[in-house]
Design an enzyme around this catalytic site. Structure first.
Site: not given
Length: 638
Positions: A309, A305, A553
């Site tokens: 990101d 993640e 995400s």
């Protein structure tokens, strides 16, 4: 420095005075049963100490939405005139009456005045009590709950807790009671209160696919975007060719929860392939409650993640724009949404700047390796845009808890912050594939749709996922994502539908009525997502290898970067940030400013879910960003 009001309140809390007669008790919060897979195994020991915290009703909350619309709707004469943190704190501070009524109730119930304390912001009252005292006070029973097929345990009361009727109107929420929303500590000190397992503040279930052996010429090319999504592909998809010019004024933030951390060396390889001028660049770290990158982990799941990101947020805004990383929680893995919100807004903090130890990270942390400082209460820089790719299921929390947190997102909007959340990857089901039974329990075979929070909060912008179909050209329309994940979307079971989206949702339901019984979803409530962005086939460097990653995400930080570009342009001409964008983007002033997605569905719960259609839909929202159109619309506003 304490104000005279606060000095008076603090003094009054130390005095034992006779309170008014106790009125009949009523159920303040109710849940018919524990969340799925949690079972009560025994009564809680009567002498266990509970840090009971009573969240007081905040003043002026009935005007919160109108205040927010006043600075966020393009037709308002006060559009863009955002509030200062001091204005927010003063406007919503609980009343002296609320403090006095709750204090008198506690005293009349037999608690010693020395046990009762008022938090520094006036929003919470704390009383350390035994389980026996809490059960008498709240007319409830406390149990130890255990997670099925696991050894995680949690302390909570059963089914409901009660307060006197005249007290109830002054109380938002009392903890620890019914709430199952605590991230697990991977180790706890002996004799501590049992804690809940890690909940949904994990990632939005992004899907990691096998490593990519050869990216060929697609690092900056556009021929294979249907199978290899890159920075160049995102820029081309949304016509996001923009060189920032007000970077010293602008700000964008990405939120991660330890032990989910990025790997610095992976950034150099990613930028070496896709944005050479950014090799060596890192985000600006803001550590919240011991947030750190040094977690001594080797499992790839902890790095997916943050690498996703930050590689894309940083790559899209470019070398000149600083990106802030809000790293929340210590190496024990104890941070939560509330810890993050505490750090942004001091008025949100609980007693002494902390949270409830049954649910949120409390510091100093006695576990070896835990953060030894105090909970952060305010002081973290406010970003103009913040993206979070973590979520939870509505049924896992209680309405009062979600409503209190949702109000905080509205306050951030008042202060000019755009808050984006990934809508989830399970379609109309949860990320784990659960749906809802008739009595509201989570079960993979149940028929009712299960929405995610915070996306269902009407004061955040929820971001769904689209895709470039395999083999398609970038000039062809995107569709709703159906590779490995489905765009989360649907309708809340907690929050009412806000006025700003009523027309768009009503149009969808009338023109394209979903073929489901009325009890399958709540067509009168807050609908989500609001917008969408590509969420398929992102090339991400993790542990030195390039992987395909899928999920909302990816959509949320990509959308955040594009909106940050709009902020830069406004700031450059002396205007303010765009703040809470939903009232604007649903208005006629922004008609046609998004690329409408009209193909695809978001299956789940044994159905095809909803369908993407002309206009807003509960799969892809209003559509994907068209940067030049959005930029011009916002530059036209004051």
């Amino acid at each position: 420095m304490l104000t005279p009001l606060f000095l008076g309140l603090a003094i009054s809390l130390s005095l034992a005075t006779a309170g008014p007669p106790i009125s009949p008790r009523i159920a303040h919060e109710v849940r018919r049963s524990a969340p799925a897979r949690w079972t009560p195994v025994r009564r809680a020991g009567p002498d266990i100490l509970l840090p009971l915290r009573i969240g007081l009703k905040q003043s002026s909350l009935d005007s919160l939405e109108s205040y927010l619309l006043d600075v966020s709707h393009p037709e308002s004469p006060n559009y863009g005139k955002h509030w200062t943190p001091a204005q927010v704190a003063e406007t919503f501070r609980p009343s002296a009456e609320a403090v006095e009524v709750v204090r008198d109730w506690l005293l009349a119930s037999g608690l010693n005045s020395s046990k009762i304390k008022l938090g520094p912001t006036g929003g919470w009252i704390q009383a350390t009590v035994t389980v026996t005292e809490a059960e008498d006070l709240l007319s409830t029973e406390y149990y130890i709950y255990q997670l099925n097929q696991g050894d995680e345990q949690h302390l909570a009361c059963k089914e409901a807790y009660h307060v006197p009727q005249h007290v109830s109107k002054h109380v938002d929420i009392i903890t620890p009671t019914l709430h199952f929303d605590k991230k697990i500590k991977r180790s706890d000190p002996a004799g501590s209160i049992p804690r809940i397992a890690q909940f949904g503040t994990g990632s939005a279930m992004e899907m990691l696919v096998d490593p990519v052996e050869d990216i060929g010429s697609n690092a900056t090319g556009l021929d294979n975007c249907g199978s290899q999504m890159t920075l160049a592909c995102i820029r081309a998809l949304y016509d996001f060719e923009y060189k920032p010019i007000a970077t010293h004024k602008n700000s964008i933030g990405i939120v991660e929860y330890t032990p989910n951390v990025y790997i610095p060396s992976d950034f150099d390889e990613f930028f070496g392939n896709f944005s050479a001028s950014q090799v060596g660049q890192r985000p600006t770290l803001v550590s919240i409650d011991g947030g750190t990158l040094d977690v001594n982990e080797t499992d790839i799941s902890w790095f997916i993640e943050p690498n996703l990101d930050l590689q894309y947020a940083m790559g899209l805004v470019g070398k000149e724009q600083k990106v802030t990383l809000y790293q929340v929680g210590d190496v024990i893995g104890n941070g939560s949404f509330n810890n993050f919100l505490d750090a942004l807004d001091g008025s949100y903090c609980t007693f002494e700047g902390g949270n409830d130890p049954a649910f949120d990270g409390i510091y100093p942390d006695p576990v070896p390796g835990g953060f030894k400082g105090p909970n952060q209460c305010g002081g973290a820089p406010l970003p103009y845009v913040v993206s979070t790719s973590y979520s939870d299921d509505e049924p896992f929390l209680t309405p009062a808890y979600m409503q209190r947190q949702c109000a905080e997102y509205a306050k951030l909007g008042l202060m000019g912050v755009t808050v984006l959340y990934a809508s989830g990857d399970g379609g109309v089901a949860s990320n784990s594939g659960d749906c809802l039974t008739e009595d509201g329990q989570e079960d993979p075979g149940a028929p009712r749709f299960l929405p995610s929070f915070p996306s269902t909060c009407p004061y955040v912008t929820s971001v769904g996922a689209t895709q470039v179909n395999p083999g398609a050209k970038l000039t062809e329309p995107e569709t709703a994502c159906d590779q490995h994940i489905f765009s989360g979307g649907g309708f809340s079971n907690v929050f009412a539908m806000p006025d700003y989206q009523k027309k768009a949702v009503r149009t969808y339901l009338e023109k394209y009525p979903p073929p489901y019984a009325p009890d399958i979803y709540n067509a009168t409530s807050r609908a989500f997502p609001d917008i969408s962005a590509n969420g398929a086939n992102y090339l991400v460097v993790i542990l030195g290898s390039i992987f395909h990653v899928f999920g909302t995400s990816a959509s949320s930080p990509a959308a955040a970067a594009i909106l940050s570009g709009v902020n830069d342009a406004r700031l450059a001409v002396g205007k303010g940030p765009i703040g809470f964008i939903n009232p604007a983007i649903y208005s006629s002033a922004f008609e046609g400013a998004f690329n409408d997605i009209t193909n695809g569905t978001n299956p789940g719960c044994g159905t095809n879910g909803f369908s993407a259609e002309l206009g807003w839909d509960p799969v892809t929202g209003l559509g994907t960003p068209n940067f030049p159109k959005l930029l011009q619309r916002w530059l036209d506003l004051p």
